[in-house]
Design a protein around this motif. Sequence first.
Motif, PDB file in Angstrom:
ATOM      1  N   GLU A  38       0.805  -1.494   0.026  1.00  0.00           N
ATOM      2  CA  GLU A  38      -0.122  -0.020   0.141  1.00  0.00           C
ATOM      3  C   GLU A  38       0.748   1.116   0.125  1.00  0.00           C
ATOM      4  OE1 GLU A  38      -3.572   2.181   2.877  1.00  0.00           O
ATOM      5  OE2 GLU A  38      -3.384   0.164   2.276  1.00  0.00           O
TER       6      GLU A  38
ATOM      7  N   LEU B 212      -8.801  -6.668  -1.739  1.00  0.00           N
ATOM      8  CA  LEU B 212      -8.213  -5.599  -1.248  1.00  0.00           C
ATOM      9  C   LEU B 212      -7.511  -4.592  -1.951  1.00  0.00           C
ATOM     10  CD1 LEU B 212      -4.829  -6.838   0.377  1.00  0.00           C
ATOM     11  CD2 LEU B 212      -6.763  -5.337   1.171  1.00  0.00           C
TER      12      LEU B 212
ATOM     13  N   ARG C  64      -9.761  -1.190  -2.854  1.00  0.00           N
ATOM     14  CA  ARG C  64      -8.620  -0.375  -2.092  1.00  0.00           C
ATOM     15  C   ARG C  64      -6.633   0.462  -2.654  1.00  0.00           C
ATOM     16  NH1 ARG C  64      -6.827  -1.697   3.883  1.00  0.00           N
ATOM     17  NH2 ARG C  64      -5.183  -2.291   3.102  1.00  0.00           N
TER      18      ARG C  64
ATOM     19  N   ARG D  11      -8.160   2.622  -5.627  1.00  0.00           N
ATOM     20  CA  ARG D  11      -8.667   3.799  -5.420  1.00  0.00           C
ATOM     21  C   ARG D  11      -7.609   5.010  -4.714  1.00  0.00           C
ATOM     22  NH1 ARG D  11     -12.864   1.447  -2.291  1.00  0.00           N
ATOM     23  NH2 ARG D  11     -11.538   0.913  -0.456  1.00  0.00           N
ATOM     24  N   ILE D  12      -6.276   4.537  -4.658  1.00  0.00           N
ATOM     25  CA  ILE D  12      -5.222   4.819  -3.910  1.00  0.00           C
ATOM     26  C   ILE D  12      -4.500   5.443  -5.699  1.00  0.00           C
ATOM     27  CG2 ILE D  12      -2.575   4.950  -3.511  1.00  0.00           C
ATOM     28  CD1 ILE D  12      -4.073   3.395  -1.289  1.00  0.00           C
TER      29      ILE D  12
END
Length: 498
Positions: A255, A384, A387, A390-391
């Motif tokens: 991430e 995941l 998410r 979106r990043i």
Amino acid sequence: MTRFVRWTALAVAAALLAGCSGGPDTGDSGKGGGPPSAQKPDWGRCKATEDAPAPGSDWQCATLRVPLDWSKPDGETIGLALIRARARGDDRIGSLLFNFGGPGGSGVATLPSYAPAVSALRERYDLVSWDPRGVGASEGIRCRGDKEIQAAESTVDATPDTPAEERAFLQDAADFGTGCRKSAGKLLAHVSTTDTARDLDLMRQVLGDDELHYFGISYGTELGGVYAHLFPRRVGRMILDAVVDPTADTLGHAENQTRGFQRALDDYLKSTGQDPREGSRRIADLLERIDARPLPTSSPGRKLTQTLALTGIVLPLYSKAGWPALTGALEAAERGDGSELLVLADRYNERDPSGRYGTGSHAQRVISCLDDRQRPSVAEARKLLPRFERISPVFGAFLGWDTAGWCHDWPVAGQFENPEVSAPGAAPILVVGNTGDPATPYEGARRMADELGPGVGVVLTWRGEGHGAYGSGSDCVDSTVDGYLLKGTLPKDGEVCA
């Protein structure tokens, strides 16, 4: 499959400039019996390898014998390749050991090409580096052959869209691990960062230094933090640049890096006058089209796949000097020509024009999979993805899937979720963070300093671009680092170089 996590600025900068120079041979084994610390490496002239010419006469090479298994220090040993250039001045401090990251980067190949950037340091230090265990000339691990690597690049989708692609993705990961086990044998369980930190302390002793003076870059910062935890009273003057976040687990690193590469891409797009959101969407759309229909290239028999295209985009984001190459490669791909992105991907993947691949990514994987206990499942990775996307619409899917594929069905268990780097009682360690770093985002510098502990971690911030700060164009950073290493002058915690 290519992972971007922790790869060093130096390896990438060299790739952008068409490769590192210097390719020494390791010389003889250490002399004598007795405990490992009693050995005397036989320093001799470095020789050329098939990968690179010999460095100049300033350079010497040798082999250090270290225990295969540090729980059995008097047992079987392996050889580590060392390289050094002696200090020029009379006021010598000792040896300054460099780790250029990866994990899996060859210090023996990289240090000669990096030496001009640290010429001031050579006045008072012997410049020293090495190939860590499992890397290059130190029992280097090769998990598959060149033809297998190229076949995987052309057939395995690192962002699988169908059950068949998903099965192929996981099978490729399992096959890679099997190849590593066959190549490395019992060494596969003894290439962890902790093993290398213990090698580093033996190196310090054999070189005759009471304290370790150390310059770690990228993954080398994690190695430096682990060393400081194990041997806090042996820490001398230590620099950690392009800092890995020691509080992040496997998912956290993925991430962090998704965010870091998107941040770097945004900065690149702004520099070309584009809106980052719109520019990222165009690149994501281009990658989707390439996924459906790989682009032709000027390389006979090879097409640009989505995974190769993404790798080609990543390479120039490691250094602002690479941004013009990214512009040209993206423009060519939009016209339907994948040649320029393929060239960039090949440089990242250490592929030469003859089709021969380097093994840095093999070592990177065996070391990180031994370090990392966490093994996310496909179901967890799939959950995941929203998410991650979106990043970053460009990098999110790749790095999300990578959490499941990187160490899938690995032959040996991982050792920890987070490295322990607390170092109470250690001398101050200068932690250098770059706000535009794509691979080791800036936030990791503050977290490393906090984990090292009060009075140990001292943060220096550079508001710049690229992976790493020292030698990247900031006189403020360079003079501050040189001042600490050469004179022991430490900046205030939180000092900023604009």
